[in-house]
Design a protein around this motif. Structure first.
Motif, PDB file in Angstrom:
ATOM      1  N   GLN A  27       0.951  -1.380  -0.113  1.00 34.27           N
ATOM      2  CA  GLN A  27      -0.080  -0.017   0.110  1.00 34.27           C
ATOM      3  C   GLN A  27       0.993   1.317   0.069  1.00 34.27           C
ATOM      4  O   GLN A  27       0.575   2.295  -0.648  1.00 34.27           O
ATOM      5  CB  GLN A  27      -0.931  -0.139   1.128  1.00 34.27           C
ATOM      6  N   GLN A  28       1.959   1.290   0.731  1.00 32.96           N
ATOM      7  CA  GLN A  28       2.948   2.497   0.858  1.00 32.96           C
ATOM      8  C   GLN A  28       3.483   2.489  -0.417  1.00 32.96           C
ATOM      9  O   GLN A  28       3.783   3.612  -1.025  1.00 32.96           O
ATOM     10  CB  GLN A  28       3.857   2.112   2.122  1.00 32.96           C
ATOM     11  N   ILE A  30       2.058   1.929  -3.475  1.00 36.19           N
ATOM     12  CA  ILE A  30       1.111   2.311  -4.431  1.00 36.19           C
ATOM     13  C   ILE A  30       0.975   3.907  -4.021  1.00 36.19           C
ATOM     14  O   ILE A  30       1.052   4.488  -4.993  1.00 36.19           O
ATOM     15  CB  ILE A  30      -0.235   1.304  -4.356  1.00 36.19           C
ATOM     16  N   GLU A  31       0.655   4.137  -2.868  1.00 37.87           N
ATOM     17  CA  GLU A  31       0.444   5.437  -2.424  1.00 37.87           C
ATOM     18  C   GLU A  31       1.502   6.406  -2.602  1.00 37.87           C
ATOM     19  O   GLU A  31       1.098   7.646  -2.903  1.00 37.87           O
ATOM     20  CB  GLU A  31      -0.214   5.774  -1.037  1.00 37.87           C
ATOM     21  N   SER A  32       2.755   6.093  -2.654  1.00 34.74           N
ATOM     22  CA  SER A  32       3.945   6.821  -2.946  1.00 34.74           C
ATOM     23  C   SER A  32       4.307   7.124  -4.364  1.00 34.74           C
ATOM     24  O   SER A  32       4.968   8.232  -4.869  1.00 34.74           O
ATOM     25  CB  SER A  32       5.098   6.292  -2.228  1.00 34.74           C
ATOM     26  N   LYS A  68      -9.580  -2.606  -0.410  1.00 39.55           N
ATOM     27  CA  LYS A  68      -9.443  -1.247  -0.271  1.00 39.55           C
ATOM     28  C   LYS A  68      -9.380  -0.452  -1.633  1.00 39.55           C
ATOM     29  O   LYS A  68      -9.191   1.000  -1.588  1.00 39.55           O
ATOM     30  CB  LYS A  68      -8.189  -0.960   0.551  1.00 39.55           C
ATOM     31  N   LEU A  70      -7.238  -0.635  -4.057  1.00 37.39           N
ATOM     32  CA  LEU A  70      -5.840  -0.150  -4.809  1.00 37.39           C
ATOM     33  C   LEU A  70      -5.278  -1.330  -5.569  1.00 37.39           C
ATOM     34  O   LEU A  70      -4.435  -0.921  -6.375  1.00 37.39           O
ATOM     35  CB  LEU A  70      -4.734  -0.198  -3.381  1.00 37.39           C
ATOM     36  N   ASN A  83      -6.288   3.267 -10.132  1.00 34.72           N
ATOM     37  CA  ASN A  83      -6.178   4.532  -9.824  1.00 34.72           C
ATOM     38  C   ASN A  83      -6.650   5.008  -8.251  1.00 34.72           C
ATOM     39  O   ASN A  83      -7.456   4.231  -7.923  1.00 34.72           O
ATOM     40  CB  ASN A  83      -7.145   5.529 -10.952  1.00 34.72           C
ATOM     41  N   ASN A  84      -6.192   5.952  -7.933  1.00 28.88           N
ATOM     42  CA  ASN A  84      -6.569   6.379  -6.585  1.00 28.88           C
ATOM     43  C   ASN A  84      -7.907   6.468  -6.330  1.00 28.88           C
ATOM     44  O   ASN A  84      -8.599   6.840  -7.509  1.00 28.88           O
ATOM     45  CB  ASN A  84      -5.827   7.616  -6.064  1.00 28.88           C
ATOM     46  N   ARG A  85      -8.839   6.185  -5.351  1.00 29.00           N
ATOM     47  CA  ARG A  85     -10.106   6.506  -5.270  1.00 29.00           C
ATOM     48  C   ARG A  85     -10.624   7.988  -5.385  1.00 29.00           C
ATOM     49  O   ARG A  85      -9.765   8.967  -5.103  1.00 29.00           O
ATOM     50  CB  ARG A  85     -10.452   6.110  -3.774  1.00 29.00           C
ATOM     51  N   ARG A  87     -11.866  11.166  -4.165  1.00 34.43           N
ATOM     52  CA  ARG A  87     -11.947  11.805  -3.106  1.00 34.43           C
ATOM     53  C   ARG A  87     -12.895  13.030  -3.240  1.00 34.43           C
ATOM     54  O   ARG A  87     -12.407  13.879  -3.848  1.00 34.43           O
ATOM     55  CB  ARG A  87     -10.706  12.308  -2.218  1.00 34.43           C
TER      56      ARG A  87
END
Length: 247
Positions: A27-28, A30-32, A68, A70, A83-85, A87
Protein backbone atom coordinates in the motif's frame (compact mmCIF):
# COMPACT_ATOMS: atom_id res chain seq x y z
CA UNK A 1 11.26 -0.58 -11.73
CA UNK A 2 13.01 -2.59 -9.03
CA UNK A 3 11.33 -5.89 -8.16
CA UNK A 4 8.82 -5.48 -5.33
CA UNK A 5 10.46 -8.42 -3.55
CA UNK A 6 13.44 -6.09 -3.00
CA UNK A 7 11.21 -3.27 -1.80
CA UNK A 8 9.31 -5.28 0.79
CA UNK A 9 10.87 -6.80 3.89
CA UNK A 10 9.18 -9.41 6.07
CA UNK A 11 9.92 -9.80 9.77
CA UNK A 12 8.96 -13.32 10.76
CA UNK A 13 9.55 -12.54 14.44
CA UNK A 14 7.07 -9.66 14.43
CA UNK A 15 3.63 -10.08 16.05
CA UNK A 16 2.16 -8.38 12.95
CA UNK A 17 0.60 -11.03 10.67
CA UNK A 18 2.70 -11.80 7.60
CA UNK A 19 -0.12 -11.01 5.17
CA UNK A 20 -0.59 -7.58 6.76
CA UNK A 21 3.14 -6.80 6.61
CA UNK A 22 3.07 -7.43 2.85
CA UNK A 23 -0.22 -5.60 2.30
CA UNK A 24 0.86 -2.55 4.32
CA UNK A 25 4.16 -2.18 2.48
CA UNK A 26 2.50 -2.71 -0.90
CA UNK A 27 0.00 0.00 0.00
CA UNK A 28 2.84 2.40 0.82
CA UNK A 29 4.48 1.65 -2.55
CA UNK A 30 1.19 2.32 -4.36
CA UNK A 31 0.33 5.52 -2.48
CA UNK A 32 3.88 6.88 -2.90
CA UNK A 33 3.70 6.35 -6.66
CA UNK A 34 6.50 3.76 -6.69
CA UNK A 35 3.88 1.40 -8.11
CA UNK A 36 1.83 3.73 -10.35
CA UNK A 37 -1.66 2.96 -11.70
CA UNK A 38 -1.54 0.30 -14.39
CA UNK A 39 1.42 -1.55 -12.88
CA UNK A 40 1.01 -5.28 -13.50
CA UNK A 41 1.85 -7.52 -10.54
CA UNK A 42 3.01 -11.11 -10.77
CA UNK A 43 0.45 -13.77 -9.91
CA UNK A 44 -0.03 -14.81 -6.30
CA UNK A 45 1.73 -18.16 -6.75
CA UNK A 46 4.90 -16.53 -8.08
CA UNK A 47 4.86 -13.82 -5.39
CA UNK A 48 4.28 -16.38 -2.63
CA UNK A 49 7.33 -18.34 -3.79
CA UNK A 50 9.52 -15.23 -3.98
CA UNK A 51 8.50 -14.03 -0.51
CA UNK A 52 8.67 -17.53 0.97
CA UNK A 53 5.01 -17.36 2.00
CA UNK A 54 2.13 -19.75 1.69
CA UNK A 55 -0.32 -19.16 -1.14
CA UNK A 56 -3.24 -18.46 1.27
CA UNK A 57 -1.13 -15.82 3.06
CA UNK A 58 -0.21 -14.11 -0.22
CA UNK A 59 -3.80 -14.32 -1.42
CA UNK A 60 -5.00 -12.67 1.81
CA UNK A 61 -2.51 -9.81 1.36
CA UNK A 62 -3.64 -9.18 -2.20
CA UNK A 63 -7.33 -9.43 -1.33
CA UNK A 64 -6.80 -6.88 1.46
CA UNK A 65 -5.64 -4.36 -1.16
CA UNK A 66 -8.37 -5.33 -3.62
CA UNK A 67 -10.94 -4.63 -0.90
CA UNK A 68 -9.34 -1.22 -0.29
CA UNK A 69 -9.57 -0.37 -3.99
CA UNK A 70 -5.80 -0.24 -4.57
CA UNK A 71 -5.57 -3.39 -6.68
CA UNK A 72 -7.98 -4.86 -9.21
CA UNK A 73 -8.17 -8.36 -10.62
CA UNK A 74 -9.13 -8.34 -14.30
CA UNK A 75 -9.88 -11.52 -16.20
CA UNK A 76 -7.28 -12.14 -18.89
CA UNK A 77 -5.09 -9.31 -17.56
CA UNK A 78 -4.18 -10.27 -14.00
CA UNK A 79 -3.74 -8.06 -10.95
CA UNK A 80 -3.07 -4.37 -11.54
CA UNK A 81 -2.59 -1.24 -9.49
CA UNK A 82 -5.65 0.96 -10.04
CA UNK A 83 -6.19 4.70 -9.92
CA UNK A 84 -6.51 6.27 -6.53
CA UNK A 85 -10.03 6.39 -5.16
CA UNK A 86 -12.27 9.34 -5.89
CA UNK A 87 -12.07 11.79 -2.99
CA UNK A 88 -14.93 14.24 -3.08
CA UNK A 89 -15.36 17.42 -1.09
CA UNK A 90 -18.82 17.79 0.40
CA UNK A 91 -20.15 20.67 -1.67
CA UNK A 92 -23.29 21.41 -3.65
CA UNK A 93 -21.84 20.01 -6.86
CA UNK A 94 -22.67 16.98 -8.96
CA UNK A 95 -20.49 13.87 -9.15
CA UNK A 96 -20.16 14.44 -12.90
CA UNK A 97 -18.75 17.93 -12.33
CA UNK A 98 -16.31 16.70 -9.69
CA UNK A 99 -15.02 13.84 -11.83
CA UNK A 100 -14.63 16.09 -14.86
CA UNK A 101 -12.74 18.68 -12.80
CA UNK A 102 -10.34 15.98 -11.57
CA UNK A 103 -9.85 14.59 -15.10
CA UNK A 104 -11.37 11.24 -14.13
CA UNK A 105 -13.22 10.81 -17.47
CA UNK A 106 -16.84 10.58 -16.27
CA UNK A 107 -19.26 8.48 -18.28
CA UNK A 108 -22.94 7.79 -17.64
CA UNK A 109 -25.19 4.85 -18.46
CA UNK A 110 -28.88 5.72 -18.10
CA UNK A 111 -30.58 2.71 -16.52
CA UNK A 112 -34.11 4.16 -16.44
CA UNK A 113 -36.00 7.40 -17.04
CA UNK A 114 -39.72 7.51 -16.32
CA UNK A 115 -42.55 9.55 -14.85
CA UNK A 116 -43.91 8.11 -11.60
CA UNK A 117 -46.28 9.38 -8.89
CA UNK A 118 -44.66 10.83 -5.78
CA UNK A 119 -44.92 8.58 -2.74
CA UNK A 120 -43.34 8.05 0.67
CA UNK A 121 -39.95 9.66 1.29
CA UNK A 122 -39.88 11.18 -2.20
CA UNK A 123 -43.17 13.05 -1.69
CA UNK A 124 -41.99 14.31 1.70
CA UNK A 125 -38.56 15.42 0.44
CA UNK A 126 -39.99 17.27 -2.56
CA UNK A 127 -42.92 18.74 -0.61
CA UNK A 128 -45.45 17.21 -3.00
CA UNK A 129 -48.86 15.70 -2.49
CA UNK A 130 -48.77 11.90 -2.88
CA UNK A 131 -49.57 11.01 -6.46
CA UNK A 132 -48.07 14.19 -7.96
CA UNK A 133 -46.05 13.30 -11.09
CA UNK A 134 -42.27 13.19 -10.69
CA UNK A 135 -39.43 12.34 -13.05
CA UNK A 136 -37.43 9.39 -11.74
CA UNK A 137 -34.04 8.60 -13.22
CA UNK A 138 -31.48 5.95 -12.38
CA UNK A 139 -27.94 6.12 -13.74
CA UNK A 140 -24.68 4.23 -13.46
CA UNK A 141 -21.73 6.62 -13.27
CA UNK A 142 -18.23 5.61 -14.37
CA UNK A 143 -14.85 7.16 -13.58
CA UNK A 144 -11.93 6.15 -15.82
CA UNK A 145 -14.14 3.34 -17.22
CA UNK A 146 -14.77 1.86 -13.75
CA UNK A 147 -18.32 1.92 -12.31
CA UNK A 148 -18.25 4.19 -9.25
CA UNK A 149 -21.85 5.01 -8.29
CA UNK A 150 -25.52 4.23 -8.83
CA UNK A 151 -27.50 7.48 -8.85
CA UNK A 152 -31.27 7.60 -8.28
CA UNK A 153 -32.93 11.02 -8.59
CA UNK A 154 -36.50 12.37 -8.41
CA UNK A 155 -37.58 15.79 -9.65
CA UNK A 156 -40.96 17.52 -9.94
CA UNK A 157 -42.28 16.63 -13.41
CA UNK A 158 -43.09 20.28 -14.20
CA UNK A 159 -39.51 21.42 -13.61
CA UNK A 160 -37.88 20.50 -16.94
CA UNK A 161 -37.87 17.91 -19.70
CA UNK A 162 -35.03 15.38 -19.59
CA UNK A 163 -33.79 13.15 -22.42
CA UNK A 164 -31.61 10.07 -22.10
CA UNK A 165 -29.05 11.42 -24.57
CA UNK A 166 -28.61 14.60 -22.51
CA UNK A 167 -28.26 12.63 -19.28
CA UNK A 168 -25.64 10.39 -20.87
CA UNK A 169 -23.53 13.38 -21.92
CA UNK A 170 -24.04 15.86 -19.08
CA UNK A 171 -24.45 16.02 -15.32
CA UNK A 172 -27.96 16.54 -13.93
CA UNK A 173 -27.05 19.79 -12.19
CA UNK A 174 -25.66 21.16 -15.43
CA UNK A 175 -28.95 20.39 -17.17
CA UNK A 176 -30.94 21.98 -14.36
CA UNK A 177 -28.89 25.16 -14.55
CA UNK A 178 -29.26 25.29 -18.34
CA UNK A 179 -33.03 25.14 -17.83
CA UNK A 180 -32.82 28.18 -15.52
CA UNK A 181 -33.26 26.22 -12.28
CA UNK A 182 -31.27 27.70 -9.41
CA UNK A 183 -29.63 25.40 -6.85
CA UNK A 184 -29.41 27.28 -3.57
CA UNK A 185 -29.09 24.97 -0.57
CA UNK A 186 -29.19 21.26 0.23
CA UNK A 187 -29.71 18.85 3.11
CA UNK A 188 -27.55 15.75 2.95
CA UNK A 189 -27.20 12.50 4.91
CA UNK A 190 -24.30 10.07 4.46
CA UNK A 191 -24.25 6.46 5.62
CA UNK A 192 -23.06 2.96 4.71
CA UNK A 193 -24.50 -0.53 4.28
CA UNK A 194 -23.97 -3.86 2.56
CA UNK A 195 -24.65 -3.89 -1.16
CA UNK A 196 -27.34 -6.14 -2.56
CA UNK A 197 -26.47 -8.79 -5.14
CA UNK A 198 -27.88 -6.61 -7.93
CA UNK A 199 -25.85 -3.61 -6.74
CA UNK A 200 -22.59 -5.56 -6.58
CA UNK A 201 -23.14 -6.70 -10.18
CA UNK A 202 -23.70 -3.12 -11.35
CA UNK A 203 -20.69 -1.77 -9.47
CA UNK A 204 -18.34 -4.66 -10.19
CA UNK A 205 -17.85 -5.36 -6.49
CA UNK A 206 -17.44 -8.64 -4.64
CA UNK A 207 -20.30 -10.24 -2.76
CA UNK A 208 -21.03 -8.55 0.57
CA UNK A 209 -19.14 -5.37 -0.34
CA UNK A 210 -19.85 -2.16 1.55
CA UNK A 211 -21.35 0.82 -0.24
CA UNK A 212 -21.56 4.42 0.91
CA UNK A 213 -25.02 5.96 0.78
CA UNK A 214 -26.03 9.57 0.33
CA UNK A 215 -29.46 11.17 0.38
CA UNK A 216 -29.67 14.79 -0.70
CA UNK A 217 -32.57 17.20 -1.07
CA UNK A 218 -31.76 20.35 -3.03
CA UNK A 219 -33.75 23.58 -2.71
CA UNK A 220 -33.97 26.24 -5.37
CA UNK A 221 -35.33 29.78 -5.31
CA UNK A 222 -37.72 30.47 -2.46
CA UNK A 223 -36.73 27.22 -0.75
CA UNK A 224 -38.68 25.07 -3.24
CA UNK A 225 -37.31 21.49 -3.34
CA UNK A 226 -36.13 20.78 -6.88
CA UNK A 227 -34.34 17.44 -6.57
CA UNK A 228 -34.15 14.45 -4.25
CA UNK A 229 -31.27 12.03 -4.71
CA UNK A 230 -30.61 8.63 -3.16
CA UNK A 231 -27.20 7.39 -4.27
CA UNK A 232 -24.77 4.51 -3.74
CA UNK A 233 -20.98 4.72 -4.03
CA UNK A 234 -18.27 2.06 -4.00
CA UNK A 235 -16.62 2.40 -0.60
CA UNK A 236 -13.47 0.77 -2.00
CA UNK A 237 -13.08 3.48 -4.65
CA UNK A 238 -14.80 6.52 -3.18
CA UNK A 239 -14.75 8.69 -0.07
CA UNK A 240 -16.24 11.96 1.13
CA UNK A 241 -13.99 14.69 2.51
CA UNK A 242 -14.91 17.72 4.59
CA UNK A 243 -13.06 20.61 6.16
CA UNK A 244 -13.72 21.44 9.80
CA UNK A 245 -13.04 24.77 11.51
CA UNK A 246 -12.67 25.26 15.25
CA UNK A 247 -14.59 28.15 16.83
Amino acid sequence: MESITRLISIDRNSPVPLYFQVAQQLQQLIESGTLPPGTQLENEIALAEKFGLSRPTMRQAMQHLVDKGLLARKRGVGTQVVNNRVRRQIELTSLFEDLKRDDRRPRTEVLSLETVPAAGAVAVALGLEPGTPTVALRRLRYADDDPIAVLHNHLPADLLTLAEDDLAEHGLYELLKRAGVSLRTARQTIGARRATAAETRLLGESRGATVLTMERTVQGDGGRPVEFGSHLYRASRYSFEMSLTAH
